[in-house]
Design a protein around this motif. Structure first.
Motif, mmCIF file in Angstrom:
data_model
loop_
_atom_site.group_PDB
_atom_site.id
_atom_site.type_symbol
_atom_site.label_atom_id
_atom_site.label_comp_id
_atom_site.label_asym_id
_atom_site.label_seq_id
_atom_site.Cartn_x
_atom_site.Cartn_y
_atom_site.Cartn_z
ATOM 1 N N LEU A 127 22.316 60.951 68.989
ATOM 2 C CA LEU A 127 21.464 59.840 69.450
ATOM 3 C C LEU A 127 20.693 59.217 68.287
ATOM 4 O O LEU A 127 20.565 57.997 68.196
ATOM 5 N N GLU A 128 20.211 60.059 67.389
ATOM 6 C CA GLU A 128 19.517 59.546 66.193
ATOM 7 C C GLU A 128 20.446 58.643 65.384
ATOM 8 O O GLU A 128 20.088 57.538 64.997
ATOM 9 N N LYS A 129 21.643 59.184 65.171
ATOM 10 C CA LYS A 129 22.630 58.479 64.358
ATOM 11 C C LYS A 129 22.940 57.106 64.950
ATOM 12 O O LYS A 129 23.128 56.136 64.250
ATOM 13 N N ARG A 130 22.976 57.039 66.295
ATOM 14 C CA ARG A 130 23.357 55.788 66.963
ATOM 15 C C ARG A 130 22.153 54.972 67.408
ATOM 16 O O ARG A 130 22.314 53.946 68.066
ATOM 17 N N ASN A 131 20.967 55.474 67.116
ATOM 18 C CA ASN A 131 19.736 54.813 67.522
ATOM 19 C C ASN A 131 19.719 54.509 69.024
ATOM 20 O O ASN A 131 19.454 53.398 69.456
ATOM 21 N N LEU A 132 19.995 55.541 69.824
ATOM 22 C CA LEU A 132 20.045 55.408 71.284
ATOM 23 C C LEU A 132 19.041 56.346 71.931
ATOM 24 O O LEU A 132 18.567 57.303 71.308
ATOM 25 N N ARG A 133 18.731 56.054 73.200
ATOM 26 C CA ARG A 133 18.009 56.981 74.067
ATOM 27 C C ARG A 133 18.957 57.426 75.162
ATOM 28 O O ARG A 133 19.842 56.664 75.539
#
Ligand SMILES: *Cc1c(COP(=O)(O)O)cnc(C)c1O
Length: 468
Positions: A127-133
């Motif tokens: 999620l960090e890598k893809r900037n997602l929640r």
């Protein structure tokens, strides 16, 4: 490695996407295109290797991207630091050729921590890598919920919603979920059974609008990453007893079929496993299916091993897929029949393929109590009621084949089920102090009726991923 759905009508995915997806959009489960092979010399080389390092070696071939493989050793190292035993998953011998594999030294005292602690780290990194929640929704018969909450509490990118059957989990199990104060944790007491909770979860995953709205991610035992993480302790314990030079059998207390499926994966990766023994409680769908060839859920019976009070063993679909020589149409037909008429027949070749590797045994309530008493009397060892079903099945196997060691997986610490233990041996085991203190806090949970729309609304209103 890439992944396909057992039902063949969902997109093929990379590991990181399977990790977030949980269930496939066609209702199927993701499976790898092939099982990576571990050569005998590489199995032998696992001797003496710390658990976290063995996990990184064994799991790496299942990942798709080089960057994920590079991140793995740090993830496994972090995942197992919260365990109270240096060996992470130690073996104890309780009779001739009968070993107990203790999988309860993690933060919630049940084996689910072994997979969930790693899953939390892996998901957070993706999620960090893809900037997602993401929003995690899980259904639990007791232990999964607590393990998921411990793994995801406080993570900035994830909200956790756990559905459990109201009044049908033990006191300790409930308090482990409801006394967690982190704001990203939400517990829902569903007015229904575990199968009702699991059904709502399945429907939420098939509801594309809802799924996208909250960025739904699954952590139930159908999540492939959990199965893979569980494969590791079959190797480490097998090696401790002499693999690859010696065969071992495993007896596995089973509900959703995730844990014993991990043993099957280990075997297909090259670990010399003689038999995989499925132990069930009175909820004996798997034992009946193996005996009769008919997969037919019945009503759920409440037992003293609530984490196995399950009639729909979701992960069985992955075994069935392999047993049908990966024929998607056969899988679709079987599960359509299950939906429409409540059962399906396992085709004869598939049934013999399954019987060639698995035994199954249903262990009743009285036998479970008797086994707890016997292991205490003979070996001074206290089994939890789930583990007792596995040990009982292991003894039955040893009566047939005394020469092959049997490892019974111990899936929970006995102190989680004090009433069952007291009934068998006359006293209650003590909770480890750190956990006892944690359970003292005020409880937070919401009771909801058994209704998909109601649950979906509750989650949408609170998930931060939906606010964006
Ligand atoms: C979840 C659980 C099981 C069943 O495991 P499955 O992977 O669902 O077969 C058995 N014992 C305990 C204590 C559990 O928490």
């Amino acid at each position: 490695m890439r992944y396909l759905s057992t039902r063949g009508e969902a997109a093929q995915l990379a590991f990181d996407d399977v990790l977030l997806a949980g269930l496939a959009t066609d209702g199927g489960l993701y499976a790898p295109f092939a099982y990576p092979h571990v050569a005998p010399k590489d199995i032998a080389a696992l001797a003496g290797v710390p658990y976290a390092d063995a996990a990184a070696r064994l799991i790496a071939p299942f990942l798709t991207e080089e960057a994920s493989r590079a991140a793995l050793p740090a993830q496994t190292a972090a995942a197992y630091t919260s365990f109270r035993h240096r060996a992470i998953a130690p073996l104890t011998q309780i009779a001739d050729n009968l070993f107990v594999l203790e999988l309860f030294h993690g933060p919630t005292l049940a084996f689910k921590d072994l997979a969930m602690q790693l899953l939390g780290r892996m998901m957070n990194d993706v999620l960090e890598k893809r900037n997602l929640r993401a929003t995690i929704v899980g259904a639990t018969s007791g232990d999964t919920g607590a393990a998921a909450i411990e793994a995801f509490r406080g993570l900035p990118r994830v909200d956790v919603f756990i559905l459990y059957p109201h009044g049908r989990v033990s006191d300790v199990q409930r308090r482990q979920m409801t006394t967690v104060a982190d704001e990203n944790v939400h517990t829902i007491a569903l007015q229904g059974t575990f199968d009702d909770a699991q059904n709502i979860l399945k429907r939420l995953f098939r509801n594309q609008t809802f799924r996208e709205r909250v960025c739904l991610a699954g952590v139930n035992s159908i999540n492939w990453a959990r199965v893979v993480a569980q494969m590791v302790y079959y190797f480490t314990s097998g090696v401790a007893l002499g693999a690859p030079h010696r065969h071992v059998s495993f007896a596995v207390p089973t509900g959703n079929f995730g844990d014993v499926l991990a043993g099957y994966i280990a075997k297909h990766m090259g670990l010399p496993i003689e038999r995989l023994i499925v132990a069930t409680n009175a909820n004996d769908i798997l034992a009946r299916a193996l005996a009769t060839g008919r997969y037919e859920p019945r009503g759920v019976t409440q037992t003293q091993s609530p984490s196995m009070d399950i009639q729909l063993s979701s992960n069985f679909e992955r075994l069935f897929f392999d047993a049908c020589a990966r024929d998607h149409a056969a899988v679709r037909a079987a599960f359509a029949s299950l939906d429409q008429s409540g059962a399906f027949e396992i085709p004869a070749p598939a049934l013999s393929a399954i019987r060639a590797e698995f035994d199954a045994m249903s262990v009743g309530e009285a036998e479970t109590t008797d086994e707890i008493a016997r292991s205490w009397r003979d070996a001074g060892y206290v089994l939890d009621p789930h583990t007792a079903t596995g040990v009982r099945a292991a003894r039955a196997r040893l009566a047939q084949d005394p020469a092959t060691p049997v490892i019974a997986l111990s899936t929970a610490h006995p102190a989680k089920f004090p009433e069952a233990i007291e009934r068998a041996i006359g006293h209650r085991p003590r909770l480890p102090d750190a956990l006892a203190a944690k359970l003292e806090g005020p409880e937070r949970f919401t009771v909801l009726e058994n209704d998909e729309a109601r649950v979906a609304a509750f989650i949408s209103e609170r998930a931060r991923a939906a606010a964006a």
